[in-house]
Enzyme design. Structure first.
Site, mmCIF file in Angstrom:
data_model
loop_
_atom_site.group_PDB
_atom_site.id
_atom_site.type_symbol
_atom_site.label_atom_id
_atom_site.label_comp_id
_atom_site.label_asym_id
_atom_site.label_seq_id
_atom_site.Cartn_x
_atom_site.Cartn_y
_atom_site.Cartn_z
ATOM 1 N N SER A 14 16.910 -27.291 -33.687
ATOM 2 C CA SER A 14 16.058 -26.848 -32.574
ATOM 3 C C SER A 14 16.908 -26.741 -31.317
ATOM 4 O O SER A 14 17.484 -27.734 -30.850
ATOM 5 C CB SER A 14 14.942 -27.867 -32.337
ATOM 6 O OG SER A 14 14.428 -27.694 -31.028
ATOM 7 N N HIS B 246 15.929 -22.767 -34.744
ATOM 8 C CA HIS B 246 14.532 -23.034 -34.392
ATOM 9 C C HIS B 246 14.405 -22.889 -32.880
ATOM 10 O O HIS B 246 15.045 -23.615 -32.116
ATOM 11 C CB HIS B 246 14.158 -24.433 -34.860
ATOM 12 C CG HIS B 246 12.741 -24.806 -34.609
ATOM 13 N ND1 HIS B 246 11.703 -24.447 -35.457
ATOM 14 C CD2 HIS B 246 12.164 -25.502 -33.596
ATOM 15 C CE1 HIS B 246 10.562 -24.916 -34.984
ATOM 16 N NE2 HIS B 246 10.811 -25.565 -33.847
ATOM 17 N N ASP C 51 12.103 -22.966 -29.695
ATOM 18 C CA ASP C 51 10.826 -23.522 -29.209
ATOM 19 C C ASP C 51 10.364 -22.801 -27.951
ATOM 20 O O ASP C 51 11.009 -22.899 -26.898
ATOM 21 C CB ASP C 51 10.994 -25.014 -28.907
ATOM 22 C CG ASP C 51 11.099 -25.841 -30.170
ATOM 23 O OD1 ASP C 51 10.182 -25.777 -31.002
ATOM 24 O OD2 ASP C 51 12.114 -26.551 -30.337
ATOM 25 N N MET D 167 7.512 -22.590 -25.184
ATOM 26 C CA MET D 167 6.408 -23.376 -24.596
ATOM 27 C C MET D 167 5.953 -22.723 -23.304
ATOM 28 O O MET D 167 6.782 -22.301 -22.491
ATOM 29 C CB MET D 167 6.875 -24.795 -24.288
ATOM 30 C CG MET D 167 7.481 -25.520 -25.475
ATOM 31 S SD MET D 167 7.861 -27.223 -25.046
ATOM 32 C CE MET D 167 8.737 -27.755 -26.517
ATOM 33 N N MET E 132 4.592 -22.304 -29.113
ATOM 34 C CA MET E 132 3.637 -23.286 -28.569
ATOM 35 C C MET E 132 3.000 -22.664 -27.332
ATOM 36 O O MET E 132 3.279 -23.058 -26.193
ATOM 37 C CB MET E 132 4.370 -24.597 -28.261
ATOM 38 C CG MET E 132 4.761 -25.341 -29.529
ATOM 39 S SD MET E 132 5.969 -26.644 -29.260
ATOM 40 C CE MET E 132 7.482 -25.704 -29.391
ATOM 41 N N ASP F 292 8.841 -30.740 -38.233
ATOM 42 C CA ASP F 292 9.449 -30.609 -36.903
ATOM 43 C C ASP F 292 9.037 -31.779 -36.027
ATOM 44 O O ASP F 292 7.850 -31.989 -35.790
ATOM 45 C CB ASP F 292 8.971 -29.282 -36.288
ATOM 46 C CG ASP F 292 9.550 -29.021 -34.905
ATOM 47 O OD1 ASP F 292 10.481 -29.733 -34.486
ATOM 48 O OD2 ASP F 292 9.061 -28.077 -34.249
HETATM 49 O O1 LIG Z 1 8.716 -28.329 -31.372
HETATM 50 C C1 LIG Z 1 9.349 -29.208 -30.847
HETATM 51 C C2 LIG Z 1 8.729 -30.075 -29.817
HETATM 52 O O2 LIG Z 1 7.449 -29.662 -29.590
HETATM 53 C C3 LIG Z 1 10.797 -29.399 -31.210
HETATM 54 O O3 LIG Z 1 11.167 -28.423 -32.161
HETATM 55 C C4 LIG Z 1 11.110 -30.770 -31.776
HETATM 56 O O4 LIG Z 1 10.590 -31.801 -31.066
HETATM 57 C C5 LIG Z 1 12.597 -30.927 -32.027
HETATM 58 O O5 LIG Z 1 13.156 -31.941 -31.312
HETATM 59 P P1 LIG Z 1 13.595 -33.362 -31.944
HETATM 60 O O6 LIG Z 1 14.274 -33.082 -33.241
HETATM 61 O O7 LIG Z 1 14.491 -33.899 -30.892
HETATM 62 O O8 LIG Z 1 12.336 -34.152 -32.134
HETATM 63 FE FE LIG Z 2 9.576 -26.863 -32.672
#
Ligand SMILES: O=C(CO)[C@H](O)[C@H](O)COP(=O)(O)O
Ligand SMILES: [Fe+2]
Length: 252
Positions: free
Chosen positions: A10, A35, A37, A39, A78, A203
């Protein structure tokens, strides 16, 4: 045997001031997918970036030649209005558009078109629309949402309405670096039992200390942000995550 192991770092934990270089490096270190993200500050209480940034980082990572191939941009949306952004993200270089079931459902309920038969205001029709735009479709579930809501999608007689991947969140969406919620794994187990060939992504909070539980439950697509980008040796962490999934998958 579950589908192949896919490790998707991510980029939420990358250095946003040098995203292109960080993305290229994590691919060189053995990542399969990225990945991404997204938001919007509404669906989750945090903001990241939008399609223009995705278009810029796409230039640093080759587009996969095949479905699910290396370099897939797995965009985790998201956002409160998922149907609105499909085209923009397709143009920016997204390959897999993964929306939250809860957002599609609530934007349908709140939308003025909800009382009409607008084809794009429910999860099934959104999956179809994503496919019509030439993208793979994913559906994500927050911790409070049970997997039963997915049956209609996953068992649709029309392949265009069937998602290519289900994402089970193992933290509340919104932030990286949170604690892994093992309480979500029965959802993964139930899906794997019913759908042996399904791509099931997990995730949130995944890393060397939690991967075995997720892999044993049947997850094959592993997102890891802080565990990869914060590691001394990210390549070693990626390889460890992959071995754990491959070992568990051989025993399923
Ligand atoms: O969707 C996410 C948060 O909403 C991220 O992809 C996820 O939290 C990845 O971070 P970590 O591996 O540090 O938890
Ligand atoms: Fe994510």
């Amino acid at each position: 045997m579950a589908p192949k192991a896919i490790i998707a770092p991510s980029i939420l934990s990358a250095d946003f001031a040098q995203l292109g270089a960080d993305c290229a490096r994590t691919m060189d270190q053995g990542a399969d997918w990225l990945h991404v993200d997204i938001m919007d500050g509404h669906f989750v209480p945090n903001i990241t970036f939008g399609a223009p940034v995705v278009a810029k980082i796409r230039k640093h990572v080759d587009r996969p030649a095949e479905k699910h191939g290396r370099g897939t941009f797995d965009c985790h949306m998201m956002i409160a209005e998922p149907k609105k952004w499909v085209r923009e993200f397709q143009k920016a270089g997204c390959d897999l558009y993964c929306f939250h079931y809860e957002a599609a459902f609530s934007s349908a309920a709140e939308s003025p078109e909800a009382k009409t038969t607008d084809a794009r205001t429910n999860p099934k029709d959104l999956v179809r629309y994503i496919h019509d735009c030439g993208l793979l479709a994913g559906v994500a579930l927050k911790p409070m949402t049970g997997v039963d809501v997915l049956t209609e999608l996953l068992e649709s007689p029309d392949p265009k309405e069937r998602p290519d991947m289900i994402l089970i969140m193992t933290v509340e969406p919104g932030f990286g670096g949170q604690k892994f919620m093992a309480s979500e794994l029965p959802k993964v187990q139930a899906l794997r039992k019913k759908y042996p060939d399904l791509n099931i992504e997990v995730d949130g909070g995944l890393g060397p200390g939690t991967i075995d539980q997720a892999a044993d439950a049947g997850a094959n697509v592993i997102v890891a942000g802080s565990a990869v980008f914060g590691a001394q040796d990210p390549a070693e962490v990626i390889s460890l995550l992959r071995s754990s999934v491959e070992k568990a998958s051989a025993q399923l």
